[in-house]
Design a protein around this motif. Structure first.
Motif, PDB file in Angstrom:
ATOM      1  N   ASN A 152       0.854  -1.186   0.000  1.00  0.00           N
ATOM      2  CA  ASN A 152       0.000   0.000   0.000  1.00  0.00           C
ATOM      3  C   ASN A 152       0.897   1.246   0.000  1.00  0.00           C
ATOM      4  N   THR A 153       0.284   2.409   0.000  1.00  0.00           N
ATOM      5  CA  THR A 153       1.029   3.657  -0.148  1.00  0.00           C
ATOM      6  C   THR A 153       2.064   3.858   0.955  1.00  0.00           C
ATOM      7  N   LYS A 154       1.671   3.641   2.179  1.00  0.00           N
ATOM      8  CA  LYS A 154       2.572   3.866   3.309  1.00  0.00           C
ATOM      9  C   LYS A 154       3.768   2.912   3.244  1.00  0.00           C
ATOM     10  N   GLU A 155       3.508   1.654   2.946  1.00  0.00           N
ATOM     11  CA  GLU A 155       4.584   0.665   2.876  1.00  0.00           C
ATOM     12  C   GLU A 155       5.562   1.002   1.752  1.00  0.00           C
ATOM     13  N   HIS A 156       5.028   1.430   0.618  1.00  0.00           N
ATOM     14  CA  HIS A 156       5.894   1.787  -0.499  1.00  0.00           C
ATOM     15  C   HIS A 156       6.775   2.974  -0.148  1.00  0.00           C
ATOM     16  N   LEU A 157       6.212   3.959   0.519  1.00  0.00           N
ATOM     17  CA  LEU A 157       6.985   5.139   0.889  1.00  0.00           C
ATOM     18  C   LEU A 157       8.104   4.777   1.861  1.00  0.00           C
ATOM     19  N   VAL A 158       7.813   3.911   2.832  1.00  0.00           N
ATOM     20  CA  VAL A 158       8.838   3.478   3.786  1.00  0.00           C
ATOM     21  C   VAL A 158       9.966   2.748   3.051  1.00  0.00           C
ATOM     22  N   ALA A 159       9.604   1.811   2.178  1.00  0.00           N
ATOM     23  CA  ALA A 159      10.610   1.027   1.454  1.00  0.00           C
ATOM     24  C   ALA A 159      11.456   1.908   0.541  1.00  0.00           C
ATOM     25  N   ALA A 160      10.804   2.839  -0.164  1.00  0.00           N
ATOM     26  CA  ALA A 160      11.528   3.731  -1.066  1.00  0.00           C
ATOM     27  C   ALA A 160      12.433   4.687  -0.293  1.00  0.00           C
ATOM     28  N   PHE A 161      11.954   5.174   0.830  1.00  0.00           N
ATOM     29  CA  PHE A 161      12.717   6.081   1.696  1.00  0.00           C
ATOM     30  C   PHE A 161      13.972   5.363   2.203  1.00  0.00           C
ATOM     31  N   MET A 162      13.796   4.150   2.727  1.00  0.00           N
ATOM     32  CA  MET A 162      14.921   3.407   3.276  1.00  0.00           C
ATOM     33  C   MET A 162      15.954   3.084   2.193  1.00  0.00           C
ATOM     34  N   ARG A 163      15.471   2.724   1.000  1.00  0.00           N
ATOM     35  CA  ARG A 163      16.406   2.378  -0.076  1.00  0.00           C
ATOM     36  C   ARG A 163      17.219   3.602  -0.505  1.00  0.00           C
ATOM     37  N   ARG A 164      16.559   4.724  -0.678  1.00  0.00           N
ATOM     38  CA  ARG A 164      17.277   5.916  -1.124  1.00  0.00           C
ATOM     39  C   ARG A 164      18.260   6.385  -0.061  1.00  0.00           C
ATOM     40  N   TYR A 165      17.877   6.300   1.205  1.00  0.00           N
ATOM     41  CA  TYR A 165      18.767   6.693   2.298  1.00  0.00           C
ATOM     42  C   TYR A 165      19.984   5.772   2.347  1.00  0.00           C
ATOM     43  N   GLU A 166      19.778   4.477   2.155  1.00  0.00           N
ATOM     44  CA  GLU A 166      20.862   3.504   2.273  1.00  0.00           C
ATOM     45  C   GLU A 166      21.727   3.429   1.009  1.00  0.00           C
ATOM     46  N   LYS A 167      21.067   3.389  -0.164  1.00  0.00           N
ATOM     47  CA  LYS A 167      21.797   3.098  -1.400  1.00  0.00           C
ATOM     48  C   LYS A 167      21.918   4.284  -2.351  1.00  0.00           C
ATOM     49  N   GLY A 168      21.168   5.340  -2.090  1.00  0.00           N
ATOM     50  CA  GLY A 168      21.294   6.526  -2.906  1.00  0.00           C
ATOM     51  C   GLY A 168      20.467   6.535  -4.178  1.00  0.00           C
ATOM     52  N   ASP A 169      19.862   5.397  -4.548  1.00  0.00           N
ATOM     53  CA  ASP A 169      19.032   5.376  -5.749  1.00  0.00           C
ATOM     54  C   ASP A 169      17.565   5.330  -5.368  1.00  0.00           C
ATOM     55  N   ARG A 170      16.703   5.237  -6.362  1.00  0.00           N
ATOM     56  CA  ARG A 170      15.267   5.309  -6.107  1.00  0.00           C
ATOM     57  C   ARG A 170      14.542   4.151  -6.762  1.00  0.00           C
ATOM     58  N   TYR A 171      13.384   3.860  -6.239  1.00  0.00           N
ATOM     59  CA  TYR A 171      12.533   2.866  -6.865  1.00  0.00           C
ATOM     60  C   TYR A 171      11.890   3.434  -8.127  1.00  0.00           C
ATOM     61  N   ASP A 172      11.557   2.549  -9.042  1.00  0.00           N
ATOM     62  CA  ASP A 172      10.727   2.878 -10.207  1.00  0.00           C
ATOM     63  C   ASP A 172      11.356   3.906 -11.130  1.00  0.00           C
TER      64      ASP A 172
END
Length: 220
Positions: A152-172
């Motif tokens: 859902n929206t909240k879960e996607h935002l958390v996952a995308a936020f964590m990935r960008r913070y950790e790896k510097g890139d973005r989803y999608d």
């Protein structure tokens, strides 16, 4: 979905359980997470990442001992979804970290119906961490009919936020995630523009596309 079975002897289970529990207690004051033998030690690094993320952005220093999805080859990441942190809280923290122009002005713009139903309190999701969506050519109704659990929206935002913070890139960066949030009879789609700005659009419940898809998740 097939799970990857890992067989451990009794001595190996005791060794893993003791090793990771001891490591946890050495690094933190008190045992925040119970690394029960045979399961949670698989998630040790992921749990530490989550603790670092939530401490930095939300000042959270204590984690509840929540059930965690099983570790297998199709689920390589987890995310804590806290009931006392709203979508708007995540949006504001994301915008503060990466810039207001990196995310649309507001996530909470209508009454939303979330399907399938999530736990009422805080919980943990398991998912496959990849910059592209995996379930392309699948409509929202297809997912419901096959009992496929999708972000859902909240879960996607958390996952995308964590990935960008950790790896510097973005989803999608090439495709778009169709989210499981239904607003006004339509499904919310999370697009990412060329400059990295995330914003929502809406598609029909039966819409499918080779360049859009859902992110599958699992619960404990």
């Amino acid at each position: 979905m097939k799970h990857l079975s890992i067989r451990l002897s009794g001595d190996e289970i005791k060794s893993f359980g003791a090793e990771f529990t001891k490591k946890q207690e050495t690094e933190e004051k008190g045992k925040l997470v119970d690394f029960s033998p045979g399961q949670n030690y698989h998630w040790y690094d992921e749990i530490k990442k989550a603790q670092k993320f939530y401490k930095k952005f939300f000042g959270r220093t204590e984690f509840p001992n929540l059930q965690i999805p099983k570790h297998h080859r199709n689920i390589n990441s987890i995310a804590y979804i806290f009931d006392d942190i709203s979508e708007e809280d995540y949006r504001k923290a994301y915008a503060k970290e990466f810039g207001e122009n990196q995310i649309f002005s507001s996530l909470v713009d209508s009454v939303e119906i979330l399907e399938p139903i999530r736990p009422k309190n805080s919980y943990v999701i398991g998912y496959f961490d990849d910059p592209e969506v995996h379930l392309t050519n699948l409509s929202y109704n297809d997912a419901l009919e096959t009992d496929t659990l999708i972000m859902n929206t909240k879960e996607h935002l958390v996952a995308a936020f964590m990935r960008r913070y950790e790896k510097g890139d973005r989803y999608d960066e090439k495709k778009s995630t169709i989210l499981s949030t239904v607003v006004g009879g339509k499904v919310r789609v999370m697009y990412l523009s060329k400059n990295g700005r995330m914003f929502p659009k809406y598609v029909d419940l039966n819409a499918s596309s080779p360049v859009m898809g859902y992110r599958i998740v699992e619960l404990a």
